[in-house]
Design a protein around this motif. Structure first.
Motif, PDB file in Angstrom:
ATOM      1  N   GLU A 113       5.812  -4.190   6.721  1.00 34.49           N
ATOM      2  CA  GLU A 113       7.197  -3.532   6.843  1.00 34.49           C
ATOM      3  C   GLU A 113       6.942  -2.352   6.112  1.00 34.49           C
ATOM      4  N   VAL A 114       7.339  -1.020   7.003  1.00 36.41           N
ATOM      5  CA  VAL A 114       7.127   0.252   6.630  1.00 36.41           C
ATOM      6  C   VAL A 114       8.318   0.914   5.809  1.00 36.41           C
ATOM      7  N   GLY A 123      -0.993   9.535   8.156  1.00 38.82           N
ATOM      8  CA  GLY A 123      -1.978   9.236   9.447  1.00 38.82           C
ATOM      9  C   GLY A 123      -2.212   8.083   9.935  1.00 38.82           C
ATOM     10  N   LEU A 124      -2.714   6.734   9.060  1.00 35.44           N
ATOM     11  CA  LEU A 124      -3.077   5.751   9.340  1.00 35.44           C
ATOM     12  C   LEU A 124      -1.635   4.938   9.590  1.00 35.44           C
ATOM     13  N   VAL A 125      -0.577   5.145   9.202  1.00 33.38           N
ATOM     14  CA  VAL A 125       0.458   4.323   9.254  1.00 33.38           C
ATOM     15  C   VAL A 125       0.617   3.176  10.171  1.00 33.38           C
ATOM     16  N   GLY A 126       0.657   3.740  11.446  1.00 28.70           N
ATOM     17  CA  GLY A 126       0.931   2.920  12.744  1.00 28.70           C
ATOM     18  C   GLY A 126      -0.144   2.032  13.023  1.00 28.70           C
ATOM     19  N   LEU A 128       0.813  -1.218   0.082  1.00 31.98           N
ATOM     20  CA  LEU A 128       0.095   0.128   0.039  1.00 31.98           C
ATOM     21  C   LEU A 128       0.919   1.441  -0.007  1.00 31.98           C
ATOM     22  N   VAL A 129       0.734   2.089  -1.151  1.00 35.02           N
ATOM     23  CA  VAL A 129       1.264   3.381  -1.091  1.00 35.02           C
ATOM     24  C   VAL A 129       0.362   4.554  -0.440  1.00 35.02           C
ATOM     25  N   ASP A 130       1.088   5.148   0.553  1.00 31.60           N
ATOM     26  CA  ASP A 130       0.192   5.948   1.497  1.00 31.60           C
ATOM     27  C   ASP A 130      -1.007   5.460   2.144  1.00 31.60           C
ATOM     28  N   CYS A 131      -1.442   5.899   3.267  1.00 31.35           N
ATOM     29  CA  CYS A 131      -2.474   5.506   4.125  1.00 31.35           C
ATOM     30  C   CYS A 131      -3.768   6.130   4.301  1.00 31.35           C
ATOM     31  N   GLY A 132      -3.741   7.546   4.291  1.00 29.84           N
ATOM     32  CA  GLY A 132      -4.761   8.223   4.404  1.00 29.84           C
ATOM     33  C   GLY A 132      -4.711   8.817   5.828  1.00 29.84           C
ATOM     34  N   PRO A 133      -5.334   9.864   6.388  1.00 22.44           N
ATOM     35  CA  PRO A 133      -5.397  10.563   7.630  1.00 22.44           C
ATOM     36  C   PRO A 133      -6.043   9.680   8.734  1.00 22.44           C
ATOM     37  N   GLY A 191      -3.808  15.507  15.356  1.00 15.84           N
ATOM     38  CA  GLY A 191      -4.501  14.340  15.865  1.00 15.84           C
ATOM     39  C   GLY A 191      -4.758  13.273  14.463  1.00 15.84           C
ATOM     40  N   TRP A 192      -4.745  13.885  13.180  1.00 13.32           N
ATOM     41  CA  TRP A 192      -4.806  13.218  12.053  1.00 13.32           C
ATOM     42  C   TRP A 192      -3.533  12.737  11.582  1.00 13.32           C
ATOM     43  N   GLY A 193      -2.658  13.003  12.190  1.00 13.50           N
ATOM     44  CA  GLY A 193      -1.409  12.269  11.687  1.00 13.50           C
ATOM     45  C   GLY A 193      -1.134  11.156  12.616  1.00 13.50           C
ATOM     46  N   GLY A 194       0.238  10.842  12.406  1.00 12.68           N
ATOM     47  CA  GLY A 194       0.385   9.252  13.020  1.00 12.68           C
ATOM     48  C   GLY A 194       1.850   9.011  13.228  1.00 12.68           C
ATOM     49  N   SER A 195       2.344   8.309  13.736  1.00 15.36           N
ATOM     50  CA  SER A 195       3.787   7.815  13.845  1.00 15.36           C
ATOM     51  C   SER A 195       3.970   6.177  13.627  1.00 15.36           C
ATOM     52  N   ALA A 196       5.008   5.892  13.160  1.00 12.46           N
ATOM     53  CA  ALA A 196       5.400   4.640  13.032  1.00 12.46           C
ATOM     54  C   ALA A 196       6.972   4.264  12.516  1.00 12.46           C
TER      55      ALA A 196
END
Ligand SMILES: [Zn+2]
Length: 322
Positions: free
Chosen positions: A82-83, A70-73, A28-33, A133-138
């Protein structure tokens, strides 16, 4: 086969495109917020192709904006995928909120230095915090250096760092198919605003330096213009099939805007805030940082060409003709 999954965002830009690369590994390329609605729609879109989140084996991120990572984590946790991301993006993705806070501090300093009133700056800071809050970490499992490749059973993507829309913009180029996965580097229906953000190193400039986003962006666009691309898959909107014409249009647009700003400065010296108001009226207040980024992009260009210089008056920068 690559499928476009159009995922809702709460932002003005509308939906964001994620791409499902049906190859080995399933990617998957990119995740959305980071929102329940985006997650629901992503699950449904994957289901439409007979896939579940748990099936994902690899997640690739094109750049640091929250509608893309945003949704990566959540996705990485649920799938064990794998990221993969540009190596310079690793510290940003490790601690998205802390990184965003430091970007906001830069934005605040720049806004005050360029004449934007204190109350406007305070209001924008609050808006930006509420968006975070629409972001995310991983953690990034597989950092990608500029010029490296990302291999699949059925394709190889070349990794190209082409900053400007953001400091971390990464293009994934498939020369065999003349296909470019471009993130927000080039969007068909809107000009990709080069928002000022802290340099991350490499082509985005040395950390701590004053970023010149538009000049960086124009250089990146000129590089992309030379690629023999047939199709660009963008982060928003429809695929692009005539990238040279679109890039030429964008380059001409920026030249016209630079000429207009040079004219306003020749009339009399102005701060970036005054220039933004002359160009966009009240939008210069409600979208003060966006319009400031746009103006400074062009004054950087004019300074570089020797047409304009900066003068500081009482802590605020004014631009004057040379
Ligand atoms: Zn973006």
């Amino acid at each position: 086969m690559i499928h476009r999954l159009s995922i809702p965002t709460p932002f003005m830009v509308g939906r964001v495109n994620c791409y499902l690369i049906d190859d080995d590994p399933l990617t998957l390329v990119d995740c959305g917020p980071n929102s329940g609605k985006a997650l629901d729609e992503l699950e449904r879109a994957l289901g439409g192709h007979g896939r579940r989140i748990e099936d994902l084996e690899r997640i690739v991120i094109t750049h640091q904006h929250l509608d893309h990572l945003g949704l990566v984590g959540i996705l990485a946790d649920r799938s064990g995928a794998e990221v993969c991301a540009l190596d310079l993006l690793v510290p940003v993705m490790a601690e998205f909120a802390a990184h965003a806070e430091r970007d906001d501090e830069l934005a605040e300093r720049l806004m005050l230095r360029h004449g934007i009133p204190h109350d406007v700056v305070t209001a924008l800071r609050a808006v930006s915090r509420s968006f975070r809050g629409w972001g995310g970490s991983a953690p990034v499992d597989h950092p990608l250096p500029d010029g490296s490749t990302l291999d699949f059973a059925g394709r190889t993507l070349e990794v190209r760092h082409r900053p400007g829309h953001s400091p971390s913009d990464t293009l994934f180029w498939d020369p065999g198919r003349a296909l470019l996965i471009g993130g927000d580097h080039l969007i068909k229906h809107i000009s990709s605003n080069p928002l000022i953000s802290r340099p991350l190193g490499g082509r985005s400039g040395e950390p701590g330096s004053r970023p010149r986003m538009l000049m960086m962006y124009l250089e990146s666009l000129r590089d992309t213009r030379e690629l023999p691309v047939e199709t660009v898959l963008s982060g928003h909107g429809e695929p692009i099939t005539d990238h040279v014409a679109l890039i030429d249009e964008r380059l001409a647009q920026h030249e016209r805007r630079a000429a207009k700003i040079a004219g306003l400065i020749r009339d009399r010296p102005k701060s970036a805030y005054e220039l933004a108001q002359a160009l966009w009226g009240n939008v210069a207040v409600t979208q003060a940082f966006l319009t400031l980024s746009e103006v400074l992009g062009h004054t950087d260009l004019l300074i570089d060409r020797g047409e304009v210089r900066e003068q500081e008056v009482g802590g605020v920068i004014r631009f004057e003709a040379t």
